[in-house]
Design an enzyme around this catalytic site. Structure first.
Site, PDB file in Angstrom:
ATOM      1  N   TYR A 222      59.464  19.175 -10.899  1.00 36.21           N
ATOM      2  CA  TYR A 222      60.772  18.653 -11.321  1.00 36.21           C
ATOM      3  C   TYR A 222      61.757  19.817 -11.223  1.00 36.21           C
ATOM      4  CZ  TYR A 222      58.622  14.454 -13.397  1.00 36.21           C
ATOM      5  OH  TYR A 222      57.954  13.266 -13.605  1.00 36.21           O
ATOM      6  N   PRO A 314      63.827   6.809 -14.260  1.00 35.29           N
ATOM      7  CA  PRO A 314      62.458   7.137 -13.846  1.00 35.29           C
ATOM      8  C   PRO A 314      61.996   8.565 -14.148  1.00 35.29           C
ATOM      9  CG  PRO A 314      63.915   6.995 -11.946  1.00 35.29           C
ATOM     10  CD  PRO A 314      64.715   6.558 -13.118  1.00 35.29           C
TER      11      PRO A 314
HETATM   12  P1  FAD Z   1      57.875  -5.717 -12.468  1.00 33.63           P
HETATM   13  O1  FAD Z   1      56.966  -4.708 -11.854  1.00 33.63           O
HETATM   14  O2  FAD Z   1      59.300  -5.748 -12.057  1.00 33.63           O
HETATM   15  O3  FAD Z   1      57.206  -7.144 -12.211  1.00 33.63           O
HETATM   16  C1  FAD Z   1      57.889  -8.344 -12.436  1.00 33.63           C
HETATM   17  C2  FAD Z   1      57.320  -9.407 -11.509  1.00 33.63           C
HETATM   18  O4  FAD Z   1      57.966 -10.649 -11.822  1.00 33.63           O
HETATM   19  C3  FAD Z   1      57.598  -9.128 -10.047  1.00 33.63           C
HETATM   20  O5  FAD Z   1      56.419  -9.253  -9.274  1.00 33.63           O
HETATM   21  C4  FAD Z   1      58.649 -10.165  -9.661  1.00 33.63           C
HETATM   22  O6  FAD Z   1      58.537 -10.588  -8.315  1.00 33.63           O
HETATM   23  C5  FAD Z   1      58.329 -11.284 -10.629  1.00 33.63           C
HETATM   24  N1  FAD Z   1      59.484 -12.153 -10.912  1.00 33.63           N
HETATM   25  C6  FAD Z   1      60.779 -11.800 -11.061  1.00 33.63           C
HETATM   26  N2  FAD Z   1      61.552 -12.867 -11.307  1.00 33.63           N
HETATM   27  C7  FAD Z   1      60.713 -13.928 -11.319  1.00 33.63           C
HETATM   28  C8  FAD Z   1      60.908 -15.306 -11.510  1.00 33.63           C
HETATM   29  N3  FAD Z   1      62.130 -15.808 -11.732  1.00 33.63           N
HETATM   30  N4  FAD Z   1      59.848 -16.128 -11.454  1.00 33.63           N
HETATM   31  C9  FAD Z   1      58.592 -15.644 -11.220  1.00 33.63           C
HETATM   32  N5  FAD Z   1      58.349 -14.334 -11.022  1.00 33.63           N
HETATM   33  C10 FAD Z   1      59.398 -13.489 -11.082  1.00 33.63           C
HETATM   34  N6  FAD Z   1      57.168   3.740 -13.933  1.00 33.63           N
HETATM   35  C11 FAD Z   1      56.181   4.600 -14.330  1.00 33.63           C
HETATM   36  O7  FAD Z   1      55.553   4.367 -15.366  1.00 33.63           O
HETATM   37  N7  FAD Z   1      55.860   5.724 -13.618  1.00 33.63           N
HETATM   38  C12 FAD Z   1      56.505   6.039 -12.483  1.00 33.63           C
HETATM   39  O8  FAD Z   1      56.157   7.013 -11.845  1.00 33.63           O
HETATM   40  C13 FAD Z   1      57.570   5.155 -12.036  1.00 33.63           C
HETATM   41  N8  FAD Z   1      58.227   5.395 -10.879  1.00 33.63           N
HETATM   42  C14 FAD Z   1      59.078   4.436 -10.390  1.00 33.63           C
HETATM   43  C15 FAD Z   1      59.627   4.645  -9.148  1.00 33.63           C
HETATM   44  C16 FAD Z   1      60.470   3.664  -8.619  1.00 33.63           C
HETATM   45  C17 FAD Z   1      61.029   3.877  -7.252  1.00 33.63           C
HETATM   46  C18 FAD Z   1      60.788   2.480  -9.354  1.00 33.63           C
HETATM   47  C19 FAD Z   1      61.714   1.440  -8.771  1.00 33.63           C
HETATM   48  C20 FAD Z   1      60.239   2.281 -10.591  1.00 33.63           C
HETATM   49  C21 FAD Z   1      59.378   3.246 -11.130  1.00 33.63           C
HETATM   50  N9  FAD Z   1      58.778   3.063 -12.344  1.00 33.63           N
HETATM   51  C22 FAD Z   1      57.845   3.975 -12.808  1.00 33.63           C
HETATM   52  C23 FAD Z   1      59.048   1.856 -13.120  1.00 33.63           C
HETATM   53  C24 FAD Z   1      57.988   0.787 -12.910  1.00 33.63           C
HETATM   54  O9  FAD Z   1      57.801   0.511 -11.542  1.00 33.63           O
HETATM   55  C25 FAD Z   1      58.383  -0.506 -13.666  1.00 33.63           C
HETATM   56  O10 FAD Z   1      58.727  -0.158 -14.984  1.00 33.63           O
HETATM   57  C26 FAD Z   1      57.253  -1.518 -13.687  1.00 33.63           C
HETATM   58  O11 FAD Z   1      57.108  -2.140 -12.421  1.00 33.63           O
HETATM   59  C27 FAD Z   1      57.492  -2.625 -14.742  1.00 33.63           C
HETATM   60  O12 FAD Z   1      56.479  -3.588 -14.649  1.00 33.63           O
HETATM   61  P2  FAD Z   1      56.773  -5.094 -15.057  1.00 33.63           P
HETATM   62  O13 FAD Z   1      55.485  -5.818 -14.849  1.00 33.63           O
HETATM   63  O14 FAD Z   1      57.403  -5.134 -16.383  1.00 33.63           O
HETATM   64  O15 FAD Z   1      57.884  -5.586 -14.057  1.00 33.63           O
HETATM   65  C1  DHB Z   2      56.866   9.478  -9.520  1.00 34.60           C
HETATM   66  C2  DHB Z   2      57.915   8.733 -10.014  1.00 34.60           C
HETATM   67  C3  DHB Z   2      58.555   9.156 -11.144  1.00 34.60           C
HETATM   68  O1  DHB Z   2      59.565   8.429 -11.657  1.00 34.60           O
HETATM   69  C4  DHB Z   2      58.184  10.334 -11.793  1.00 34.60           C
HETATM   70  O2  DHB Z   2      58.872  10.763 -12.877  1.00 34.60           O
HETATM   71  C5  DHB Z   2      57.118  11.074 -11.298  1.00 34.60           C
HETATM   72  C6  DHB Z   2      56.464  10.636 -10.146  1.00 34.60           C
HETATM   73  C7  DHB Z   2      56.174   9.013  -8.285  1.00 34.60           C
HETATM   74  O3  DHB Z   2      56.615   8.010  -7.722  1.00 34.60           O
HETATM   75  O4  DHB Z   2      55.197   9.646  -7.879  1.00 34.60           O
END
Ligand code: FAD
Ligand code: DHB
Length: 413
Positions: A222, A314
């Site tokens: 980081y 994130p």
């Molecule tokens: P989501 O993963 O968003 O799942 C929701 C699901 O519901 C999806 O499959 C969607 O298609 C579905 N859906 C939506 N609307 C509807 C509807 N109307 N009807 C039916 N289905 C629907 N978190 C970490 O802990 N560590 C990390 O390193 C990290 N890095 C990240 C990097 C990136 C680039 C991003 C974008 C996010 C990152 N996050 C990280 C965050 C993490 O990806 C999310 O917090 C996580 O996906 C949340 O899970 P969820 O199941 O709550 O929601």
């Molecule tokens: C990754 C994403 C993050 O948000 C983070 O804090 C560390 C690692 C990853 O995608 O690997």
């Protein structure tokens, strides 16, 4: 919740065109980490669920997102029988590095937390493992479920309507779990008069790439630099995940590969002789950053979990892990409801989950503000930031606070 638990029943699938509606115990909207893990945990406790997902199986298994799993998430996946591939393919990291002011300092997560670590394993691999486990156990995941809507939330018999293959269908259940992410339909179905939303939108985003290259570092780096934040992460010995702070309104088209590499080199390289190894860029995306919490996380028979209820920037790698922690609390509450008719754990769900959510909000905000540069920042701000980083990486007390949050606070129960 002032009612007794209905007798267990088995989900059955019948179309709605003139036929009886489907029925299950817990209707789950969304097959992300929250929805799939909840369905898995409920199955292990003998509770039926049906998951409705708007996208296809191929789409959810290919969406590139998080990579860092906390120790508690890894332990849970392993203890519940879905950690076999994670154990084989995940990379355990015992520390992270903070780079600032031309030097790099290590936070020894393992030593500072009594032996805990983080594991690098992509979110879509977790999704694949959970989908496979649910389907192998006869679980129902309805992919491509369109026009999902939730009804009768303040009764004992809520229902979910949706369309699949052009047919209108209805799923009746005892409880609905809203696991449909930040842009889903469940949270907006809670009347505005009974929910409060807390939000902070940051004036920067992350430009994220996947590059086919060898690892740039054995641990995540980081970096706080005058030009902005950089994160060096990894996916495998041949695939790397890098992020740099950008304008959230910037366009990917403004960033040809050469310009991206120049920016990384400018922000990362210092007198320590470290060099970033370039490779073909196979994925680019710009991520906006926000902190968001919806309270309460429950309305009648609708329970929100994961990104449907809260978003973190994130920087702390908390989003996926928070989603898992929420459904641990919810699964336990539902087990009490179906096992002995007790409703107190469901009544406490929101309060219990929010205690951990707010601590993760604080940590994610703190890491974000410590490591990013804002356009309004003055020379004073940069000096102050460097002093904070110097303190955090040299004081055992401050390093421990970072480490115990980064590997994950204990799950609330
Ligand atoms: P989501 O993963 O968003 O799942 C929701 C699901 O519901 C999806 O499959 C969607 O298609 C579905 N859906 C939506 N609307 C509807 C509807 N109307 N009807 C039916 N289905 C629907 N978190 C970490 O802990 N560590 C990390 O390193 C990290 N890095 C990240 C990097 C990136 C680039 C991003 C974008 C996010 C990152 N996050 C990280 C965050 C993490 O990806 C999310 O917090 C996580 O996906 C949340 O899970 P969820 O199941 O709550 O929601
Ligand atoms: C990754 C994403 C993050 O948000 C983070 O804090 C560390 C690692 C990853 O995608 O690997």
């Amino acid at each position: 919740m002032g009612t007794t638990a209905p007798a267990p029943c088995r989900a059955f699938v019948t179309g709605h065109d003139g036929a009886a509606p489907m029925r299950t115990q817990v209707g789950i909207v969304g097959a992300g980490p929250a929805g799939l893990m909840l369905s898995h945990l409920l199955h292990l406790r003998g509770i039926e669920s049906v998951v409705l997902e708007v996208r296809s199986r191929a789409a959810i298994e290919a969406t590139i997102r998080a990579g860092v799993l906390e120790q508690g998430t890894v332990d849970l996946l392993t203890a519940t029988g879905v950690g076999e591939r994670l154990g084989r393919e995940g990379a355990i990291h015992h520390g992270i590095k903070l780079r600032f002011g031309g030097r790099t300092r290590r936070i020894d997560l393992h030593a500072l937390t009594g032996g805990k670590a983080i594991t690098l394993y992509a979110q879509h691999e977790v999704i694949k493992d959970l989908v496979e486990a649910r389907l192998a156990a006869g679980g129902q995941i309805r992919f491509d479920a369109k026009d999902v809507s939730v009804h009768d939330l303040d009764t004992d018999a809520p229902s979910i309507r949706f369309r699949q293959n052009g047919r209108a269908q209805e799923l009746r259940c005892d409880v609905i779990a809203g696991c449909d992410g930040f842009h889903g339909v469940c949270r907006p179905s809670v009347p505005e008069s009974v929910r409060t939303e807390y939000q902070r939108v940051y004036p920067f985003g992350w430009f994220s790439i996947l590059a086919e290259a060898p690892p740039a570092s054995d641990e995540l780096i980081y970096t706080c630099h005058e030009r902005g934040f950089v994160l060096i992460s990894t996916r495998s010995p041949t695939l790397q995940r890098f992020y740099f702070q950008c304008d959230p309104h910037d366009q990917i088209a403004n960033w040809p590969d050469d310009r991206i590499w120049q920016e990384f080199h400018a922000r990362l390289e210092n007198q320590e002789g470290w060099r970033l190894i370039e490779g073909p860029i196979i994925h680019k995306i710009i991520i906006a950053m926000r902190s968001f919490v919806c309270e309460p996380m429950r309305h009648g028979r609708l329970f929100l979990a994961g990104d449907a209820a809260h978003i973190v920037p994130p920087t702390g790698a908390k989003g996926l892990n928070l989603a898992v922690a929420d459904v641990v609390v919810l699964a336990r509450a539902l087990a009490g409801f179906y096992g002995s008719g007790r409703t107190d754990l469901l009544d406490d769900y929101s309060q219990t989950a929010l205690r951990r959510v707010w601590k993760a909000q604080h940590f994610s905000w703190w890491m974000t503000s410590m490591l990013h540069r804002s356009a309004e920042a003055s020379a004073f701000d940069l000096r102050r930031q460097l002093a904070e980083l110097d303190y955090v990486t040299s004081s055992p007390a401050a390093s421990t606070a970072l480490a115990e949050n980064y590997v994950g606070l204990p799950m609330e129960l």
